[in-house]
Design an enzyme around this catalytic site. Structure first.
Site, PDB file in Angstrom:
ATOM      1  CG  PHE A 151      -1.247   4.923 -12.168  1.00 43.08           C
ATOM      2  CD1 PHE A 151       0.048   5.058 -12.706  1.00 43.08           C
ATOM      3  CD2 PHE A 151      -1.079   4.269 -10.779  1.00 43.08           C
ATOM      4  CE1 PHE A 151       1.287   4.307 -12.198  1.00 43.08           C
ATOM      5  CE2 PHE A 151      -0.059   3.635 -10.167  1.00 43.08           C
ATOM      6  CZ  PHE A 151       1.220   3.780 -10.920  1.00 43.08           C
ATOM      7  NE  ARG A 153      -7.907   7.177 -18.384  1.00 44.33           N
ATOM      8  CZ  ARG A 153      -8.778   6.340 -19.142  1.00 44.33           C
ATOM      9  NH1 ARG A 153      -8.757   6.069 -20.196  1.00 44.33           N
ATOM     10  NH2 ARG A 153      -9.910   6.156 -18.019  1.00 44.33           N
ATOM     11  CD  GLU A 154      -4.999  17.032 -16.321  1.00 38.87           C
ATOM     12  OE1 GLU A 154      -5.333  17.600 -17.322  1.00 38.87           O
ATOM     13  OE2 GLU A 154      -3.891  17.333 -15.833  1.00 38.87           O
ATOM     14  CG  LEU A 269      -1.807   0.429 -30.578  1.00 36.88           C
ATOM     15  CD1 LEU A 269      -2.098  -0.972 -31.292  1.00 36.88           C
ATOM     16  CD2 LEU A 269      -0.274   0.602 -30.641  1.00 36.88           C
ATOM     17  CB  CYS A 279       1.580  13.491 -17.239  1.00 37.22           C
ATOM     18  SG  CYS A 279       0.876  14.164 -15.817  1.00 37.22           S
ATOM     19  CE  LYS A 282       4.936  16.840 -14.192  1.00 38.30           C
ATOM     20  NZ  LYS A 282       5.416  15.558 -13.752  1.00 38.30           N
ATOM     21  CE  LYS A 339      -6.735  13.040 -21.016  1.00 38.16           C
ATOM     22  NZ  LYS A 339      -6.532  11.707 -20.556  1.00 38.16           N
TER      23      LYS A 339
END
Ligand SMILES: NC(=O)c1ccc[n+]([C@@H]2O[C@H](COP(=O)([O-])OP(=O)(O)OC[C@H]3O[C@@H](n4cnc5c(N)ncnc54)[C@H](O)[C@@H]3O)[C@@H](O)[C@H]2O)c1
Length: 471
Positions: A151, A153-154, A269, A279, A282, A339
């Site tokens: 799980f 996050r880059e 949000l 991720c 796809k 991001k």
């Protein structure tokens, strides 16, 4: 424990380095000779906070790199598969890399080993991995297959791995579960957090990580369902942002109002130009596809994907309505990564938007703190890359903000305005307060809020909501 990690990309490299941090010996396997050479020479092939420190700490002692999958498996008690699962043209997950690893490792299984799928895969993949290993001659009692979705996050990958919200292990035998429990014990009993040299926890309060033990199928579904839910949250707020633009409301006020409801929560949000990366796009397609295979038409996901794509077109319309014609316009672009915190440009909305603007005849001058090298491979000389945000803004007809890097939020607005040919900023990530931009003499367009116009410009620049301007 001796662990083999197959695939040393964003997930495999981080997982391998973090397993060393937990006291294990890790053999990282990759079949990309360029990547292996770079890793062996001490280079860090991806931009990720704390990864250089961890590689430096463990390279050559606990951490080894090789292309010899067979030998790595032979020497290890647990084998984590972390190879890519890209989309096929039909939107399914391409599992051929996973299958090829499963086939190759079967001959190296002697004694009891666990084979753990860390790649994001559709439900039933563990069953297939087991079948392939058996088909290629392994003894059924010599291995178990588990699912241990990742799980991270880059951009926060190391901290996410070491301070996870939860660890999910999908197993079909207690023997296999106990090996995985042992691997993660320093996180689940909290002993890692007591070490003086531990990688610091971002908000300073570390509690032992909860472990959730499920069946392999449930674990596989947990990963797809998590990503689909997060993407849904993003598309939901983007749909609300579009309504805000139509009626003249402020999406951030709406977010505050709904996000303080503890049943909803404020995270994810974030109105903007939509999700991207390797991720969500796809995984949503793959989840929709596997659901369809098993008889469920997951139309909610169609809509989530459609809203996400529409955010990009809405942004392009905003650029057009701010500048009128685009051919020959010089546009400064801040942000290319999908991001902040990463150099990854896979499925980046910023890359898509730059491509569209180039097709419209714009000249693009771009800056990103980490992703320029990768973006150069895509655009060659079609885009001019510069080394600071102010250079990107210089003599530009407008400045576009496409990635939410913290560095951009701290820019000197007077300096920025003075660089621009016309003081227009079109922000796809809502980094600034519109009022503040107007006070600095900048005409500012963002997502889900009315445009802000400097006081001396009022009356000269259209300030109607987006849809009314183009209606
Ligand atoms: N990147 C993320 O943020 C993230 C987060 C969670 C889960 N995942 C999932 O993890 C998996 C890996 O993602 P990634 O971003 O690390 O991919 P990646 O493309 O960065 O890395 C994959 C690596 O596997 C190697 N590889 C491919 N076939 C191989 C083989 N047969 N033997 C040895 N090495 C092989 C490639 O050379 C590459 O280095 C995917 O399923 C992805 O969906 C990714």
């Amino acid at each position: 424990m001796r662990i083999a990690v197959v695939g040393s990309g964003y997930v495999g490299l981080v997982a391998g380095a973090c397993f060393c941090e937990l006291g294990h010996d890790v053999i990282l396997v990759d079949n990309d000779p360029k990547k292996l050479t770079a890793l062996k020479e001490g280079k860090v092939p991806i931009h990720e906070q704390f990864l250089p420190e961890l590689l430096e700490r463990h390279r050559g002692t606990r951490l080894q790199f090789t292309d010899d999958l067979h030998e790595a498996v032979r020497l290890s008690s647990a084998v984590f598969i972390a190879v890519g699962t890209p989309p096929t043209t039909k939107g399914e997950a391409d599992l051929s890399y996973v299958e090829s690893v499963a086939r190759e490792i079967s001959g190296a299984i002697q004694g009891y080993k666990i084979i753990v799928d860390k790649s994001t895969v559709p439900v039933y993949t563990s069953e297939w991995v087991r079948k392939i290993i058996l088909r290629n001659g392994a003894d059924p009692s010599s291995f178990d297959v588990a699912s241990n979705p990742e799980f991270l996050r880059e951009g926060n990958a190391v901290a996410d791995f070491l301070y996870p919200d939860r660890i999910v292990i999908g197993v079909d035998s207690e023997r296999c579960a106990s090996v995985l429990r042992e691997i993660y014990a320093p996180l689940t009993d909290g002993s890692y957090y007591e070490r003086g040299d531990a990688i610091p926890q971002p908000d300073g309060t570390a509690t032992p990580a909860p472990i959730i033990v499920t069946s392999t199928k449930s674990a596989e579904l947990i990963k797809h369902a998590s990503n689909a839910f997060l993407a849904t949250k993003i598309s939901f707020i983007n749909a609300v942002a579009s309504i805000c633009e139509s009626v003249g409301a402020n999406v951030h006020q709406v977010c505050q109002g709904i996000g303080t409801d503890t049943r909803i929560g404020p995270r994810f949000l974030n109105p903007g130009i939509g999700y991207g990366g390797s991720c969500f796009p796809k995984d949503l397609m793959a989840f929709r596809s596997v659901a369809r295979d098993f008889g469920y038409d997951f139309r909610l996901l169609d809509e989530v994907i459609r809203i996400n794509e529409e955010q990009r077109s809405r942004f392009l319309r905003k650029v057009r309505s701010a500048l009128w014609t685009l051919r020959g316009k010089r546009l400064g672009v801040l942000g290319l990564a999908f991001k902040e915190g990463t150099d990854d440009i896979r499925e980046s909305p910023a890359i898509f938007l730059v491509q569209s603007l180039l097709q419209e005849g714009c000249r693009i001058v771009a800056y990103d703190p980490a992703a320029i090298e990768r973006a150069r491979e895509v655009f060659n000389s079609d885009v001019e890359f510069v080394s600071s945000p102010y250079e990107a803004a210089k003599e530009a007809d407008a400045l576009l903000i496409l990635t939410e890097w913290e560095e951009f939020a701290g820019l000197d607005l007077d300096r920025l305005r003075d660089q621009l040919r016309y003081p227009i900023v079109i922000d796809g990530r809502n980094l600034f307060d519109p009022e503040v931009m107007a006070e600095h003499g900048i005409t500012y367009y963002s997502v889900g809020r009315l445009p802000a116009v400097p006081h001396h410009e009022i009356g000269k620049t259209p300030s109607l909501p987006e849809n009314r301007k183009t209606a």
